[in-house]
Design an enzyme around this catalytic site. Structure first.
Site, PDB file in Angstrom:
ATOM      1  N   GLY A  73      32.682 -20.027 -83.294  1.00 45.76           N
ATOM      2  CA  GLY A  73      32.089 -21.224 -82.695  1.00 45.76           C
ATOM      3  C   GLY A  73      31.199 -20.860 -81.520  1.00 45.76           C
ATOM      4  O   GLY A  73      31.108 -19.700 -81.116  1.00 45.76           O
TER       5      GLY A  73
ATOM      6  N   ASP B 191      23.876 -17.956 -74.445  1.00 48.34           N
ATOM      7  CA  ASP B 191      24.077 -19.189 -73.661  1.00 48.34           C
ATOM      8  C   ASP B 191      25.232 -19.006 -72.686  1.00 48.34           C
ATOM      9  O   ASP B 191      25.169 -19.455 -71.531  1.00 48.34           O
ATOM     10  CB  ASP B 191      24.387 -20.377 -74.584  1.00 48.34           C
ATOM     11  CG  ASP B 191      23.324 -20.577 -75.649  1.00 48.34           C
ATOM     12  OD1 ASP B 191      22.161 -20.240 -75.392  1.00 48.34           O
ATOM     13  OD2 ASP B 191      23.667 -21.055 -76.740  1.00 48.34           O
TER      14      ASP B 191
ATOM     15  N   SER C 104      33.925 -21.432 -78.063  1.00 45.64           N
ATOM     16  CA  SER C 104      34.362 -20.042 -77.826  1.00 45.64           C
ATOM     17  C   SER C 104      34.131 -19.627 -76.370  1.00 45.64           C
ATOM     18  O   SER C 104      34.500 -18.520 -75.983  1.00 45.64           O
ATOM     19  CB  SER C 104      33.619 -19.078 -78.755  1.00 45.64           C
ATOM     20  OG  SER C 104      32.270 -18.930 -78.350  1.00 45.64           O
TER      21      SER C 104
HETATM   22  O1  LIG Z   1      24.385 -22.914 -80.341  1.00 46.88           O
HETATM   23  C1  LIG Z   1      23.819 -21.673 -80.627  1.00 46.88           C
HETATM   24  C2  LIG Z   1      22.350 -21.740 -80.475  1.00 46.88           C
HETATM   25  O2  LIG Z   1      21.853 -22.789 -81.260  1.00 46.88           O
HETATM   26  C3  LIG Z   1      21.108 -23.666 -80.461  1.00 46.88           C
HETATM   27  O3  LIG Z   1      20.034 -24.146 -81.141  1.00 46.88           O
HETATM   28  C4  LIG Z   1      20.777 -22.888 -79.208  1.00 46.88           C
HETATM   29  O4  LIG Z   1      19.631 -22.154 -79.400  1.00 46.88           O
HETATM   30  C5  LIG Z   1      21.919 -21.970 -79.071  1.00 46.88           C
HETATM   31  O5  LIG Z   1      21.558 -20.773 -78.474  1.00 46.88           O
END
Ligand SMILES: OC[C@H]1O[C@H](O)[C@H](O)[C@@H]1O
Length: 263
Positions: free
Chosen positions: A245, A208, A249
Site C-alpha cells: 500500500g 512521498d 504503509s
Molecule cells: O500513491 C503513489 C503515487 O501515485 C500518485 O499518483 C502519486 O504520484 C504517488 O506518488
C-alpha cells in the site's frame, strides 16, 4: 506522511464530486489534515492512480489526472493566507505546473520554505521552477529527464544533482532508491547519504514518505541538520517499503523509534 508523524498539515487540492472524492476528504479528516482548501467539482471526476507492483516490490503507476488538472492559480490565491502562515510548502506536478509555480512563488515571497518534487517529471520544465523552490527533490527517472544524465549509481546521481544545482536550485536531493540519496547545496556538494537496506514488498509512495518526512522535520525540528533530516526521512521511507500500500504503509509517530522524533 507529515500528518502521520504529527505535523499540523493542510492540503490544497481539487477532487471530483464522486466516491473517490468523498473518500479522499474523509481520509484527510481521519488523519487530521486541514481540508478547508480541498474543493470538489462537478466538472471532472477525481484523479486516480492505477498501481502495479512487481514481485520485487517495484511499482508502475498509470495516473488519470481528472480534477487535479482543474486546480488553478485562483485556488492558490484563495489559499494564500494558509500558505503565507505555513512553515513548509510541498508541491509536485500532478496539478497544472502553472499552479504549482504560483504556490512556490507565493511561498518564496513570504519566506516559507518550499520543497518541489518534479513528479511526474515533464520535459521542458519551466526553468522558473529551479529558482522558485528552496529544495528540489527528484528520484532517478525524474532527475534523468530533467538533466539528460542516465542515473545508474551514486556517481551519475552526483552529476545530475550538480546540474540541477547549476540550474539555480539552492538545495538538490536526488534519491537513488535503496542506495540512498545525493545532496547538493552550496556548502555540501555531492554528498552521498546512504539508506537502510530493507526487503521491499512494495515501494509505492516511498518518495512521498521521504518528502513528507523531510517536510515534517523542517517544520517541527528546524534546528535538525539537513543531513540528519535526510537520514531519518530515508529510514521512514524504507519502513514504508516493508508493507503493501501507499499511505497505509507510512508509519505513524507511535510506530517509530522515539529517537527519530527527538532532537
Ligand atoms: O500513491 C503513489 C503515487 O501515485 C500518485 O499518483 C502519486 O504520484 C504517488 O506518488
Amino acid at each position: 506522511m507529515a500528518a502521520k508523524l504529527g505535523a499540523r498539515t493542510a492540503m490544497v487540492a481539487k477532487l471530483g464530486n464522486d466516491f473517490y472524492g468523498n473518500n479522499t476528504k474523509e481520509n484527510f479528516k481521519q488523519h487530521e489534515v486541514d481540508d478547508t482548501h480541498v474543493k470538489q467539482t462537478d466538472r471532472d471526476s477525481s484523479g486516480v492512480a492505477s498501481i502495479i507492483v512487481s514481485e520485487d516490490g517495484q511499482n508502475s503507476i498509470v495516473i488519470v489526472s481528472g480534477a487535479n488538472l482543474l486546480l488553478s492559480e485562483d485556488d492558490v490565491h484563495a489559499a494564500k493566507d494558509l500558505i503565507r502562515h505555513s512553515k513548509v510548502l510541498v508541491c509536485q506536478l500532478e496539478v497544472p505546473p502553472s499552479t504549482s509555480l504560483a504556490a512556490l512563488r507565493l511561498a518564496k515571497s513570504n519566506k516559507v520554505y518550499s520543497i518541489f518534487n518534479p513528479a511526474p517529471a515533464i520535459e521542458n520544465l519551466d526553468p522558473q521552477f529551479y529558482t522558485a523552490c528552496d529544495m528540489l527533490c527528484a528520484n532517478e527517472s525524474e532527475a534523468e529527464l530533467l538533466t539528460g544524465v542516465p542515473i545508474t549509481d551514486e556517481q551519475s546521481a552526483k552529476l545530475a544533482a550538480k546540474k540541477l544545482h547549476e540550474k539555480g536550485c539552492d538545495t538538490v536531493l536526488v534519491t537513488i532508491g535503496d542506495k540512498g540519496s545525493v545532496l547538493h547545496t552550496s556548502g555540501q556538494e555531492g554528498l552521498h547519504i546512504p539508506a537502510d537496506s530493507v526487503v521491499a514488498v512494495d515501494t509505492t509512495g516511498a518518495g512521498d514518505a521521504f518528502i513528507g518526512a523531510l517536510a515534517f522535520y523542517k517544520a517541527t525540528m528546524p534546528t535538525l541538520s539537513l543531513v540528519e533530516s535526510v537520514k531519518r526521512a530515508s529510514i521512514i521511507a524504507a519502513i514504508s517499503c516493508k508493507s503493501r500500500g501507499t499511505q497505509c504503509s507510512f508509519p505513524s509517530a507511535d510506530q517509530l523509534n522515539p529517537a527519530l522524533l527527538t532532537l
